[in-house]
Write a protein that holds these residues in place. Structure first.
Motif, PDB file in Angstrom:
ATOM      1  N   HIS A 106       2.426  -6.609  -4.456  1.00 52.10           N
ATOM      2  CA  HIS A 106       1.167  -7.360  -4.365  1.00 52.10           C
ATOM      3  C   HIS A 106       0.288  -6.923  -5.531  1.00 52.10           C
ATOM      4  O   HIS A 106      -0.425  -5.923  -5.456  1.00 52.10           O
ATOM      5  CB  HIS A 106       0.451  -7.095  -3.034  1.00 52.10           C
ATOM      6  CG  HIS A 106      -0.493  -8.211  -2.666  1.00 52.10           C
ATOM      7  ND1 HIS A 106      -1.530  -8.594  -3.475  1.00 52.10           N
ATOM      8  CD2 HIS A 106      -0.550  -9.024  -1.569  1.00 52.10           C
ATOM      9  CE1 HIS A 106      -2.198  -9.581  -2.901  1.00 52.10           C
ATOM     10  NE2 HIS A 106      -1.624  -9.865  -1.743  1.00 52.10           N
ATOM     11  N   ALA A 107       0.343  -7.700  -6.617  1.00 50.69           N
ATOM     12  CA  ALA A 107      -0.299  -7.284  -7.861  1.00 50.69           C
ATOM     13  C   ALA A 107      -1.818  -7.190  -7.739  1.00 50.69           C
ATOM     14  O   ALA A 107      -2.432  -6.200  -8.153  1.00 50.69           O
ATOM     15  CB  ALA A 107       0.071  -8.259  -8.981  1.00 50.69           C
ATOM     16  N   SER A 108      -2.453  -8.219  -7.173  1.00 51.41           N
ATOM     17  CA  SER A 108      -3.921  -8.241  -7.180  1.00 51.41           C
ATOM     18  C   SER A 108      -4.506  -7.148  -6.300  1.00 51.41           C
ATOM     19  O   SER A 108      -5.472  -6.473  -6.677  1.00 51.41           O
ATOM     20  CB  SER A 108      -4.422  -9.611  -6.729  1.00 51.41           C
ATOM     21  OG  SER A 108      -3.984  -9.890  -5.421  1.00 51.41           O
ATOM     22  N   LEU A 132       0.819  -1.207   0.000  1.00 55.16           N
ATOM     23  CA  LEU A 132       0.000   0.000   0.000  1.00 55.16           C
ATOM     24  C   LEU A 132       0.862   1.270   0.000  1.00 55.16           C
ATOM     25  O   LEU A 132       0.414   2.327  -0.474  1.00 55.16           O
ATOM     26  CB  LEU A 132      -0.932  -0.006   1.220  1.00 55.16           C
ATOM     27  CG  LEU A 132      -1.992   1.084   1.293  1.00 55.16           C
ATOM     28  CD1 LEU A 132      -2.863   1.101   0.051  1.00 55.16           C
ATOM     29  CD2 LEU A 132      -2.851   0.920   2.541  1.00 55.16           C
ATOM     30  N   ALA A 133       2.108   1.184   0.512  1.00 58.90           N
ATOM     31  CA  ALA A 133       2.958   2.378   0.579  1.00 58.90           C
ATOM     32  C   ALA A 133       3.284   2.927  -0.812  1.00 58.90           C
ATOM     33  O   ALA A 133       3.038   4.120  -1.089  1.00 58.90           O
ATOM     34  CB  ALA A 133       4.230   2.062   1.364  1.00 58.90           C
ATOM     35  N   GLU A 177      -8.241 -14.622  -3.945  1.00 55.04           N
ATOM     36  CA  GLU A 177      -7.743 -13.941  -2.767  1.00 55.04           C
ATOM     37  C   GLU A 177      -8.920 -13.336  -2.000  1.00 55.04           C
ATOM     38  O   GLU A 177      -9.995 -13.090  -2.543  1.00 55.04           O
ATOM     39  CB  GLU A 177      -6.744 -12.853  -3.176  1.00 55.04           C
ATOM     40  CG  GLU A 177      -5.504 -13.438  -3.828  1.00 55.04           C
ATOM     41  CD  GLU A 177      -4.442 -12.391  -4.104  1.00 55.04           C
ATOM     42  OE1 GLU A 177      -4.710 -11.218  -3.840  1.00 55.04           O
ATOM     43  OE2 GLU A 177      -3.361 -12.763  -4.582  1.00 55.04           O
ATOM     44  N   ARG A 178      -8.695 -13.124  -0.719  1.00 56.34           N
ATOM     45  CA  ARG A 178      -9.807 -12.708   0.139  1.00 56.34           C
ATOM     46  C   ARG A 178     -10.413 -11.389  -0.314  1.00 56.34           C
ATOM     47  O   ARG A 178     -11.567 -11.089  -0.032  1.00 56.34           O
ATOM     48  CB  ARG A 178      -9.324 -12.581   1.583  1.00 56.34           C
ATOM     49  CG  ARG A 178      -8.891 -13.896   2.182  1.00 56.34           C
ATOM     50  CD  ARG A 178      -8.794 -13.816   3.683  1.00 56.34           C
ATOM     51  NE  ARG A 178      -8.111 -12.619   4.130  1.00 56.34           N
ATOM     52  CZ  ARG A 178      -8.321 -12.051   5.319  1.00 56.34           C
ATOM     53  NH1 ARG A 178      -9.207 -12.558   6.126  1.00 56.34           N
ATOM     54  NH2 ARG A 178      -7.652 -10.983   5.688  1.00 56.34           N
ATOM     55  N   GLU A 179      -9.656 -10.591  -1.027  1.00 58.43           N
ATOM     56  CA  GLU A 179     -10.185  -9.322  -1.496  1.00 58.43           C
ATOM     57  C   GLU A 179     -11.247  -9.506  -2.575  1.00 58.43           C
ATOM     58  O   GLU A 179     -11.926  -8.546  -2.961  1.00 58.43           O
ATOM     59  CB  GLU A 179      -9.054  -8.439  -2.042  1.00 58.43           C
ATOM     60  CG  GLU A 179      -8.130  -7.902  -0.975  1.00 58.43           C
ATOM     61  CD  GLU A 179      -7.251  -8.973  -0.348  1.00 58.43           C
ATOM     62  OE1 GLU A 179      -6.954  -9.989  -1.020  1.00 58.43           O
ATOM     63  OE2 GLU A 179      -6.874  -8.819   0.828  1.00 58.43           O
ATOM     64  N   ALA A 180     -11.401 -10.741  -3.075  1.00 56.54           N
ATOM     65  CA  ALA A 180     -12.448 -10.991  -4.062  1.00 56.54           C
ATOM     66  C   ALA A 180     -13.822 -10.705  -3.489  1.00 56.54           C
ATOM     67  O   ALA A 180     -14.749 -10.361  -4.212  1.00 56.54           O
ATOM     68  CB  ALA A 180     -12.363 -12.429  -4.552  1.00 56.54           C
ATOM     69  N   TYR A 185      -6.978  -7.338 -12.761  1.00 56.38           N
ATOM     70  CA  TYR A 185      -7.231  -8.074 -11.515  1.00 56.38           C
ATOM     71  C   TYR A 185      -7.800  -9.456 -11.815  1.00 56.38           C
ATOM     72  O   TYR A 185      -7.388 -10.461 -11.229  1.00 56.38           O
ATOM     73  CB  TYR A 185      -8.196  -7.271 -10.640  1.00 56.38           C
ATOM     74  CG  TYR A 185      -8.593  -7.980  -9.371  1.00 56.38           C
ATOM     75  CD1 TYR A 185      -7.811  -7.910  -8.223  1.00 56.38           C
ATOM     76  CD2 TYR A 185      -9.765  -8.730  -9.307  1.00 56.38           C
ATOM     77  CE1 TYR A 185      -8.178  -8.559  -7.054  1.00 56.38           C
ATOM     78  CE2 TYR A 185     -10.136  -9.391  -8.152  1.00 56.38           C
ATOM     79  CZ  TYR A 185      -9.338  -9.294  -7.034  1.00 56.38           C
ATOM     80  OH  TYR A 185      -9.704  -9.945  -5.874  1.00 56.38           O
ATOM     81  N   PHE A 186      -8.756  -9.517 -12.740  1.00 54.30           N
ATOM     82  CA  PHE A 186      -9.355 -10.791 -13.108  1.00 54.30           C
ATOM     83  C   PHE A 186      -8.311 -11.764 -13.652  1.00 54.30           C
ATOM     84  O   PHE A 186      -8.350 -12.965 -13.378  1.00 54.30           O
ATOM     85  CB  PHE A 186     -10.438 -10.587 -14.165  1.00 54.30           C
ATOM     86  CG  PHE A 186     -11.710 -10.014 -13.617  1.00 54.30           C
ATOM     87  CD1 PHE A 186     -12.187 -10.399 -12.380  1.00 54.30           C
ATOM     88  CD2 PHE A 186     -12.432  -9.089 -14.352  1.00 54.30           C
ATOM     89  CE1 PHE A 186     -13.361  -9.877 -11.878  1.00 54.30           C
ATOM     90  CE2 PHE A 186     -13.609  -8.563 -13.861  1.00 54.30           C
ATOM     91  CZ  PHE A 186     -14.076  -8.958 -12.621  1.00 54.30           C
ATOM     92  N   SER A 187      -7.394 -11.250 -14.461  1.00 61.61           N
ATOM     93  CA  SER A 187      -6.399 -12.118 -15.092  1.00 61.61           C
ATOM     94  C   SER A 187      -5.472 -12.764 -14.071  1.00 61.61           C
ATOM     95  O   SER A 187      -4.828 -13.768 -14.369  1.00 61.61           O
ATOM     96  CB  SER A 187      -5.582 -11.318 -16.106  1.00 61.61           C
ATOM     97  OG  SER A 187      -4.773 -10.340 -15.451  1.00 61.61           O
ATOM     98  N   LEU A 188      -5.388 -12.196 -12.875  1.00 62.40           N
ATOM     99  CA  LEU A 188      -4.511 -12.724 -11.832  1.00 62.40           C
ATOM    100  C   LEU A 188      -5.209 -13.725 -10.927  1.00 62.40           C
ATOM    101  O   LEU A 188      -4.571 -14.310 -10.036  1.00 62.40           O
ATOM    102  CB  LEU A 188      -3.966 -11.567 -10.977  1.00 62.40           C
ATOM    103  CG  LEU A 188      -3.123 -10.521 -11.711  1.00 62.40           C
ATOM    104  CD1 LEU A 188      -2.841  -9.342 -10.788  1.00 62.40           C
ATOM    105  CD2 LEU A 188      -1.827 -11.133 -12.223  1.00 62.40           C
ATOM    106  N   GLN A 189      -6.518 -13.916 -11.120  1.00 65.18           N
ATOM    107  CA  GLN A 189      -7.288 -14.733 -10.204  1.00 65.18           C
ATOM    108  C   GLN A 189      -7.565 -16.122 -10.760  1.00 65.18           C
ATOM    109  O   GLN A 189      -7.664 -16.319 -11.975  1.00 65.18           O
ATOM    110  CB  GLN A 189      -8.622 -14.053  -9.879  1.00 65.18           C
ATOM    111  CG  GLN A 189      -8.482 -12.682  -9.254  1.00 65.18           C
ATOM    112  CD  GLN A 189      -7.683 -12.720  -7.967  1.00 65.18           C
ATOM    113  OE1 GLN A 189      -7.952 -13.515  -7.065  1.00 65.18           O
ATOM    114  NE2 GLN A 189      -6.679 -11.856  -7.882  1.00 65.18           N
TER     115      GLN A 189
END
Length: 530
Positions: A118-120, A89-90, A156-159, A146-150
């Protein structure tokens, strides 16, 4: 000896309780000491992460009201970059501040660094930020990346945040179309995995089964009393009545508008806050250890109890989640999964094929088990009926049964060997009284009197048997008519309940995930094709 044994058992029990209490107190003190050290370690190693999280929305809100200079935001973000050398996040905040300050070169370098860390999460963060700023094209691009990484088997929990964002209209029309397409693609991929569809149908079957309410016996009291088939009838009607409960529950769930945040900015801010507030992967081991120690303290030193509770909460520490599980949790456990109403509607609609099949299986199951004939048993008489229309036939069967019972009882009431013996002895005694004297006459008279008393008793028993049978005929007929009336009412209740199955099927078929993607922030309604 018995007293000594009892006192010894009490002493052993008291000693065991003392040992257990001492062990728990030691564990409690140890947990209280360790949790302080763990929290100090968290603060030392990851305390600066909390500071970065607090600044994330602060920069956005400061840009909104324009109360903070761009240079100040840029400087603050760069300082956070120095204090959090591994946190994704930084650099994302550095990129955000650089964009606000109109420094594309710095922004691009910062974005590249955030993606490396952290790409996603970075993709989802900038998708939300761009949507917040009304940059639909950029938001869609980030979302597609983002979709392409999933992977649908290990989201990931952020989904969960993403699903909330899509279903609550936080993204634009293009992004929403893309999300709908991707979700369908994920389901097609998962459907090819062995056992996936069967498990989803099983989950829906279990969910539907939870709405089953057992029919009370006082609803059909004569069936419950006189029919051995009642347990099957009770189970089948209880299952059939589930349709009404399902229809009422889900119609109520899908009625009315979704209350969205007053403005898009507030809603995106809420989603951003949810995204950045999740603990990072490297924090999770310490956070888990802290939670375990806290549970030991809450359980007053009971390590086994605390471990059991931690295992129940273990899902909250998982790094990834299955897309099917995500839909299941949102559909059936919105409280624990923190799914919004829009997300729950969307998940149910997206799972409608599984729901329809589970509902069809449930319906076929109880229909196959529904008894075609109903057994009736009134004392020793047994009969059968299908719909209660064979009353005369059953009454005749009752009369034949009671006639047989009466005939058997009358046979048992006939004179026995001893009765004929008494008659012969009495007659013989009287006949021989002229030669044998008075004693033979008295004996013969006594035998005849005893024979006569037994004969009168049999006549009275015969009369009583006839009265009992006539009374039984009336009682049997009354019970039979009451049972048949219950059978008629039961069939009507079953048919009415079973007829609701078609309404549930039509309702589930009418659900379309496209219709439950909230579009309150768009000036027009979009209808997507399946």
């Amino acid at each position: 000896m018995e007293l000594t044994r009892s006192e010894l058992q009490q002493l052993i029990g008291a000693f065991a309780a003392y040992v257990d209490e001492d062990r728990r107190m030691n564990q409690l003190q140890l947990a209280e000491t360790r949790i302080v050290k763990v929290r100090q370690q968290i603060e030392k190693e990851y305390g600066h992460y909390d500071q970065v999280r607090r600044h994330a929305l602060g920069i956005l809100q400061a840009a909104d009201v324009q109360l903070v200079r761009r240079e100040t935001m840029k400087t603050a973000s760069e300082e956070l970059m120095l204090s959090a050398p591994r946190y994704w996040l930084a650099p994302a905040l550095v990129a955000l501040a650089a964009w606000i300050h109109d420094d594309p070169q710095l922004a691009n370098r910062a974005v590249a660094e955030a993606l490396r860390r952290h790409a996603s999460k970075t993709c989802l963060f900038f998708a939300l930020v761009c949507r917040r700023a009304g940059r639909y094209q950029a938001s869609t691009a980030w979302l597609e990346h983002y979709f392409s990484l999933q992977s649908p088997t290990a989201l990931e929990r952020e989904a969960v945040v993403l699903v909330d964002a899509v279903t609550n209209g936080a993204f634009g029309v293009d992004a929403r179309t893309r999300s709908q397409t991707v979700f369908q693609e994920w389901l097609e991929i998962l459907a090819e995995q062995p056992g996936f569809v069967r498990q989803q149908q099983a989950d829906w079957t279990a969910a539907f089964q939870s709405y089953v309410r057992q029919v009370q016996t006082d609803t059909f009291p004569y069936l419950a009393r006189y029919s051995p088939t009642w347990p099957e009838l009770q189970a089948v009607l209880s299952q059939a009545r589930v349709h009404e409960e399902i229809l009422s529950t889900y119609q109520q769930l899908f009625e009315g508008p979704v209350e969205a945040a007053p403005t898009l900015v507030e809603q995106v801010d809420a989603l951003l806050e949810k995204l950045v507030s999740h603990f990072d992967e490297e924090e999770r081991p310490l956070r888990r250890q802290e939670r375990h120690l806290q549970l030991i303290i809450d359980c007053n030193g009971d390590v086994d109890g605390a471990t059991a509770r931690l295992q129940q909460e273990e899902a909250s520490f998982q790094k990834t989640v299955h897309f099917g599980e995500l839909l299941t949790q949102a559909s059936f456990h919105p409280q624990s999964s923190h799914a919004s109403l829009a997300t729950r509607r969307f998940s149910i609609a997206l799972s409608r094929e599984w729901a329809k099949q589970a509902h069809a299986n449930l319906t076929a199951s109880y229909r196959a088990k529904c008894p075609r004939t109903v057994d009736i048993q009134i004392k020793n008489w047994k009969g059968q009926t299908t719909d209660g229309t064979n009353e005369e036939e059953l009454i005749q069967s009752i009369h034949r049964h009671l006639d047989e019972v009466l005939a058997q009882q009358l046979r048992q009431n006939r004179p026995k060997f001893w009765d004929w013996t008494l008659l012969v002895l009495g007659g013989g005694g009287l006949a021989s009284s002229a030669d044998a004297g008075l004693l033979a006459a008295i004996g013969g008279g006594a035998f005849l009197l005893l024979f006569l008393l037994r004969f009168v008793g049999r006549r009275q028993r015969r009369k009583q048997l006839l009265q009992n049978i006539e009374k039984a005929r009336a009682e049997y007929e009354h019970a039979l008519r009451a049972v048949l009336a219950d059978v008629v009412e039961y069939r009507r209740a079953y048919e009415a309940a079973d007829a609701q199955a078609e309404r549930v099927t039509e309702f589930l078929a009418s659900l379309s995930s496209e219709d439950f993607v909230y579009s309150g922030f768009d000036p027009h309604r979009l209808v997507l094709t399946s």
